[in-house]
Motif scaffolding. Sequence first.
Motif, mmCIF file in Angstrom:
data_model
loop_
_atom_site.group_PDB
_atom_site.id
_atom_site.type_symbol
_atom_site.label_atom_id
_atom_site.label_comp_id
_atom_site.label_asym_id
_atom_site.label_seq_id
_atom_site.Cartn_x
_atom_site.Cartn_y
_atom_site.Cartn_z
ATOM 1 N N THR A 1 113.317 -9.563 -69.132
ATOM 2 C CA THR A 1 113.663 -10.982 -69.096
ATOM 3 C C THR A 1 114.685 -11.241 -67.992
ATOM 4 O O THR A 1 115.690 -10.536 -67.884
ATOM 5 N N ILE A 2 114.399 -12.236 -67.152
ATOM 6 C CA ILE A 2 115.324 -12.662 -66.103
ATOM 7 C C ILE A 2 115.825 -14.053 -66.463
ATOM 8 O O ILE A 2 115.047 -15.008 -66.529
ATOM 9 N N ARG A 3 117.109 -14.165 -66.721
ATOM 10 C CA ARG A 3 117.731 -15.473 -66.936
ATOM 11 C C ARG A 3 118.258 -15.955 -65.595
ATOM 12 O O ARG A 3 119.108 -15.299 -64.993
ATOM 13 N N LEU A 4 117.747 -17.084 -65.139
ATOM 14 C CA LEU A 4 118.031 -17.593 -63.795
ATOM 15 C C LEU A 4 118.657 -18.978 -63.902
ATOM 16 O O LEU A 4 118.044 -19.911 -64.422
ATOM 17 N N ALA A 5 119.887 -19.113 -63.406
ATOM 18 C CA ALA A 5 120.639 -20.362 -63.528
ATOM 19 C C ALA A 5 120.838 -21.016 -62.163
ATOM 20 O O ALA A 5 120.887 -20.345 -61.129
ATOM 21 N N HIS A 6 120.957 -22.354 -62.186
ATOM 22 C CA HIS A 6 121.321 -23.085 -60.971
ATOM 23 C C HIS A 6 121.928 -24.425 -61.372
ATOM 24 O O HIS A 6 121.874 -24.833 -62.536
ATOM 25 N N GLY B 1 127.596 -23.247 -67.071
ATOM 26 C CA GLY B 1 128.972 -23.335 -66.586
ATOM 27 C C GLY B 1 129.041 -23.698 -65.121
ATOM 28 O O GLY B 1 128.034 -23.985 -64.472
ATOM 29 N N LYS B 2 130.245 -23.700 -64.599
ATOM 30 C CA LYS B 2 130.480 -23.996 -63.190
ATOM 31 C C LYS B 2 129.904 -22.878 -62.327
ATOM 32 O O LYS B 2 129.715 -21.749 -62.769
ATOM 33 N N ASP B 3 129.674 -23.227 -61.064
ATOM 34 C CA ASP B 3 129.014 -22.318 -60.140
ATOM 35 C C ASP B 3 129.688 -20.944 -60.082
ATOM 36 O O ASP B 3 129.033 -19.902 -60.236
ATOM 37 N N ASN B 4 130.989 -20.933 -59.840
ATOM 38 C CA ASN B 4 131.689 -19.657 -59.713
ATOM 39 C C ASN B 4 131.698 -18.883 -61.026
ATOM 40 O O ASN B 4 131.683 -17.649 -61.045
ATOM 41 N N GLU B 5 131.694 -19.598 -62.155
ATOM 42 C CA GLU B 5 131.665 -18.945 -63.457
ATOM 43 C C GLU B 5 130.337 -18.239 -63.690
ATOM 44 O O GLU B 5 130.296 -17.129 -64.236
ATOM 45 N N VAL B 6 129.250 -18.887 -63.289
ATOM 46 C CA VAL B 6 127.933 -18.280 -63.483
ATOM 47 C C VAL B 6 127.762 -17.058 -62.585
ATOM 48 O O VAL B 6 127.162 -16.060 -62.984
ATOM 49 N N ALA C 1 130.546 -30.446 -61.151
ATOM 50 C CA ALA C 1 130.369 -31.173 -62.409
ATOM 51 C C ALA C 1 131.275 -32.399 -62.520
ATOM 52 O O ALA C 1 131.015 -33.299 -63.320
ATOM 53 N N GLU C 2 132.330 -32.454 -61.718
ATOM 54 C CA GLU C 2 133.297 -33.546 -61.820
ATOM 55 C C GLU C 2 133.123 -34.625 -60.757
ATOM 56 O O GLU C 2 133.834 -35.632 -60.760
ATOM 57 N N VAL C 3 132.166 -34.435 -59.838
ATOM 58 C CA VAL C 3 132.104 -35.306 -58.658
ATOM 59 C C VAL C 3 131.709 -36.734 -59.011
ATOM 60 O O VAL C 3 132.364 -37.696 -58.577
ATOM 61 N N TYR C 4 130.647 -36.924 -59.767
ATOM 62 C CA TYR C 4 130.182 -38.278 -60.067
ATOM 63 C C TYR C 4 131.286 -39.107 -60.723
ATOM 64 O O TYR C 4 131.565 -40.238 -60.320
#
Length: 344
Positions: free
Chosen positions: A30-35, A76-81, A203-206
Motif C-alpha cells: 500500500t502506498i499512501r500518497l498525500a498532496h 497536515g501542513k506540507d512540511n509536516e507531511v 492552509a492559512e492563505v485564503y
Amino acid sequence: MTFMRSFKTLALGGLVSAAIALPSMAADVTIRLAHLNPADPFASHSGAMTSVFKSLVETASGGDIEVLLFPDGQLGKDNEVIQQVRDGIVQSTISSAGGVAQHYPLVGVFDIPFAFPNIAATDRVMDLSSNFGKKFAGGLEKETGLKVLGLLDSGGFFAFTNSKRPITSVEDMKGLRIRTMTLPTHQAMVNSLGGQATPLPWAEVYTALQTGVADGQMNPIPVIAFAKFDEVQKYLSITNHVITPYVWTMNQDFYNGLSAEHKEIVDWAAKVAVNAGRGMSRVIEASAKGLPKLAEKMEINAIPAAEMQKFAEAAQPAVRKLIEEKYGAEGIEMLDAMLAEIKG
C-alpha cells in the motif's frame, strides 16, 4: 531523538493513522500518497498526477499495489507531511517548495527572479533527467534520506494578486503585505521590491487574504484559480517573475523494500504522472478555467517590459546575496549549476 520529539512523533503518527483508511487486504503493498491540492485531476496538476499514478500502478501491478490518495492537505501542513514520509508514517508526498525548504533549504536556488525565459526552459531544467535535476535530487536525497520520484514546476510562472491596487511598476509594490511561502528567498524578493513579505503556510492563505492579514499573494494562474483567490482579491498583475518546483518524494526504506518489478512500475508511473501534471497546468492556463475565469471577478494587467526590467534589477541581487549569505559556497554552486543548465 529527544523525549519531546519522540512524543510528538508518536502523537502525530497516531493522529495520521486514525485519519488514513486501512489498506485493502487484497493488496500486497500500500502506498499512501498525500498532496496539498484538490483531488479533481482537471483542477490541479497534483490532482492529475496522483490520479494517473494510482491508475497506472494499480493496473500494472495487477492489484498487488494499492495507492491511497490524501489530497487537500488532509494529513497536515506540507512540511509536516514530508516529516511523516521521512518517519515512514506515510509513504509518499508531492510538496511545494515552501514545505521542502524546511527539510532541504537549497530548494531556494529556484527563486532567482526572471531566471527562466519560458516554460520550455523550465520543463527542460526542472526535470530528473537534466544534469541539474540529477544534482538537485541527489543533494536532497543525501540530506533527507528521501527518494525523489519527480520534479516539475508548481503550475507555471507566478503572478501577483492583491486587494489594494493594480501593480504596474515597482513603486506600486510599496507597502503591500504580500503572503509568501516560508522561503527566505521569496521574502527577500518581496522586500527588495518594497513590499512587506508575510510568510504563511498554505492552509492559512485564503483566510489571511479575506481578513486583511495579507493584502496579496503570488502564485501561478492555475493555483490562483483553484484556490478561489478571485473571491478575496481584486487585482491580478502578470509578472512571470519566478517559477518554483513541486518535489515528489517517497520514503527511501519503503522504496528499497519494493521488489525490482514494483520499483520499475513505480518509477515508470511517476514519470508518466509528472508529464500529465505538466500538461494539466498548461491546459488550465490556456482554458476557461484559467485567466478567463479569473477575469470575471478580477482586474488583470500585464506589466510592460521596461518595468519588468526594473523588477529584475531590484530583486535579483537581493536574492543572490541571501543565497550566498545563508547557504554559502554550496548554495552558490547549486545556483550556478541551475543557471548554466538554463543557458544550455
